[in-house]
Scaffold this active site. Structure first.
Site, PDB file in Angstrom:
ATOM      1  N   ASN A 185       0.869  -1.177   0.000  1.00 41.10           N
ATOM      2  CA  ASN A 185       0.000   0.000   0.000  1.00 41.10           C
ATOM      3  C   ASN A 185       0.908   1.230   0.000  1.00 41.10           C
ATOM      4  O   ASN A 185       1.504   1.567   1.023  1.00 41.10           O
ATOM      5  CB  ASN A 185      -0.890  -0.025   1.254  1.00 41.10           C
ATOM      6  N   LYS A 225       0.127   4.268  -0.281  1.00 41.50           N
ATOM      7  CA  LYS A 225      -0.495   5.473   0.288  1.00 41.50           C
ATOM      8  C   LYS A 225      -0.246   6.666  -0.656  1.00 41.50           C
ATOM      9  O   LYS A 225      -0.226   6.467  -1.869  1.00 41.50           O
ATOM     10  CB  LYS A 225       0.004   5.705   1.718  1.00 41.50           C
ATOM     11  N   HIS A 275      -9.478   1.248   4.883  1.00 38.09           N
ATOM     12  CA  HIS A 275      -8.202   1.403   5.589  1.00 38.09           C
ATOM     13  C   HIS A 275      -8.411   2.345   6.777  1.00 38.09           C
ATOM     14  O   HIS A 275      -9.211   3.282   6.702  1.00 38.09           O
ATOM     15  CB  HIS A 275      -7.145   1.969   4.634  1.00 38.09           C
ATOM     16  N   GLU A 309      -6.789   4.763   7.828  1.00 40.44           N
ATOM     17  CA  GLU A 309      -6.587   6.187   7.512  1.00 40.44           C
ATOM     18  C   GLU A 309      -7.844   6.770   6.860  1.00 40.44           C
ATOM     19  O   GLU A 309      -8.180   7.932   7.071  1.00 40.44           O
ATOM     20  CB  GLU A 309      -5.341   6.355   6.626  1.00 40.44           C
ATOM     21  N   GLU A 366      -5.133  -4.621  10.743  1.00 39.34           N
ATOM     22  CA  GLU A 366      -4.076  -3.626  10.937  1.00 39.34           C
ATOM     23  C   GLU A 366      -4.339  -2.860  12.229  1.00 39.34           C
ATOM     24  O   GLU A 366      -5.138  -1.905  12.243  1.00 39.34           O
ATOM     25  CB  GLU A 366      -4.060  -2.630   9.779  1.00 39.34           C
ATOM     26  N   GLY A 402       2.846   2.560  10.745  1.00 36.88           N
ATOM     27  CA  GLY A 402       3.800   3.651  10.561  1.00 36.88           C
ATOM     28  C   GLY A 402       4.557   4.027  11.817  1.00 36.88           C
ATOM     29  O   GLY A 402       5.214   5.065  11.869  1.00 36.88           O
ATOM     30  N   SER A 427       3.704  -1.922  10.323  1.00 38.76           N
ATOM     31  CA  SER A 427       5.161  -1.987  10.496  1.00 38.76           C
ATOM     32  C   SER A 427       5.747  -3.352  10.121  1.00 38.76           C
ATOM     33  O   SER A 427       6.657  -3.855  10.802  1.00 38.76           O
ATOM     34  CB  SER A 427       5.572  -1.584  11.921  1.00 38.76           C
TER      35      SER A 427
HETATM   36  P1  13P Z   1       3.258   0.573   7.637  1.00 38.76           P
HETATM   37  O1  13P Z   1       3.755  -0.725   7.054  1.00 38.76           O
HETATM   38  O2  13P Z   1       3.997   1.772   7.119  1.00 38.76           O
HETATM   39  O3  13P Z   1       3.174   0.512   9.128  1.00 38.76           O
HETATM   40  O4  13P Z   1       1.739   0.774   7.103  1.00 38.76           O
HETATM   41  C1  13P Z   1       0.839  -0.260   7.276  1.00 38.76           C
HETATM   42  C2  13P Z   1      -0.379   0.058   6.510  1.00 38.76           C
HETATM   43  O5  13P Z   1      -1.150   0.920   6.876  1.00 38.76           O
HETATM   44  C3  13P Z   1      -0.612  -0.682   5.255  1.00 38.76           C
HETATM   45  O6  13P Z   1      -1.896  -0.479   4.790  1.00 38.76           O
END
Ligand code: 13P
Length: 260
Positions: A12, A14, A102, A104, A174, A180, A220
């Site tokens: 992903n 982003k 997601h 976010e 997640e 992150g 992560s």
């Molecule tokens: P990270 O791997 O940067 O922690 O992000 C995870 C994520 O949100 C994947 O959709």
């Protein structure tokens, strides 16, 4: 039945990379991958919308064994929805997977479980596969509410689907506190929640759907922790953010089996 679930490792991206950078990243990744990888693991990349056409063209013309995916979509096919992208548009670009719900999108853009449910159905209508995300905040976990939160997200997100549709989709667990942050859920904690998700699916849609649905862990994921996470019985893949922006790191995650 567990053997029937081919792992899916998804990147992903982003809001990273313009279409030139996206082409470079996919090409670099293709140099790292082997035909054996293709046999044992599915790989998808989820670039920003503006990169999709370029990424699709490179993948198809160079026959790169990577699935094209999107990060979001609307549930309607067309209409006065300024700034939105229809699932039919993604299907036309040969997108095979769409991330839905997601954290976010939920936390920053106010997506509800009802929105997620509409999107899951719309993605399925266009014969693409949803990667439906779920996960709890740190406060919810510390208050002992993680399981309830995830149970609710799964039940509401999948409401009204047929068992065979559920069996074909992907659920990504997640935990928000692991995204992150560099803090990963322990393999035991990740397994516990992914196992719970499978039980929720079994209760609502039956044993066959539960045995077939692929459950990813995200938060992560790095080359160093991927082998142990992927070794858990109910973890069938990874949804990778930051580490998927680096071709070498993402390839090492895809090739997690070589590290064990
Ligand atoms: P990270 O791997 O940067 O922690 O992000 C995870 C994520 O949100 C994947 O959709």
């Amino acid at each position: 039945m567990a053997d029937a679930r081919k792992p899916l490792i998804s990147g992903n991206w982003k809001m990273h990379h313009n279409h030139f950078e996206a082409i470079q990243l996919v090409q670099k990744l293709s140099y790292e991958l082997t035909t054996e990888d293709e046999d044992v693991v599915d790989v998808s990349v989820h670039p920003p919308f503006t990169d999709l056409r370029s990424v699709q063209t490179v993948i198809e013309s160079d026959k790169i064994p990577i699935l094209v995916g999107a990060q979001n979509c609307h549930w309607e096919d067309k209409g006065a929805f300024t700034g939105e992208i229809a699932p039919s548009m993604l299907a036309k670009l040969n997108c095979e997977l769409v991330i839905v719900g997601h954290s976010e999108r939920r936390e920053l853009f106010g997506e509800t479980d009802e929105d997620v449910n509409r999107k899951v159905k719309a993605v399925l209508t266009h014969e693409m596969t949803p990667i439906m995300c779920c996960g709890e905040t740190l406060d919810e976990r510390e208050a002992g509410g993680a399981t309830d939160k995830v149970t609710g997200q799964i039940k509401q997100g999948l409401a009204g689907l047929k068992a065979e549709q559920v069996g074909g989709l992907v659920i990504a667990y997640e935990p928000i506190w692991a995204i992150g942050t560099g803090v990963t859920a322990t393999p035991d904690d990740a397994q516990e929640m992914c196992g719970h998700i499978r039980t929720v699916v079994a209760d609502a849609f039956g044993a066959d759907a539960a045995a077939a649905v692929r459950i990813q862990y995200g938060g992560s994921v790095k080359p160093g922790n991927a082998p142990e996470l992927m070794g858990q019985p109910d973890i069938d893949g990874a949804l990778v953010g930051g580490a998927s922006l680096d071709a070498a790191d993402f390839a090492r995650i895809i090739q997690y089996r070589l590290a064990v």
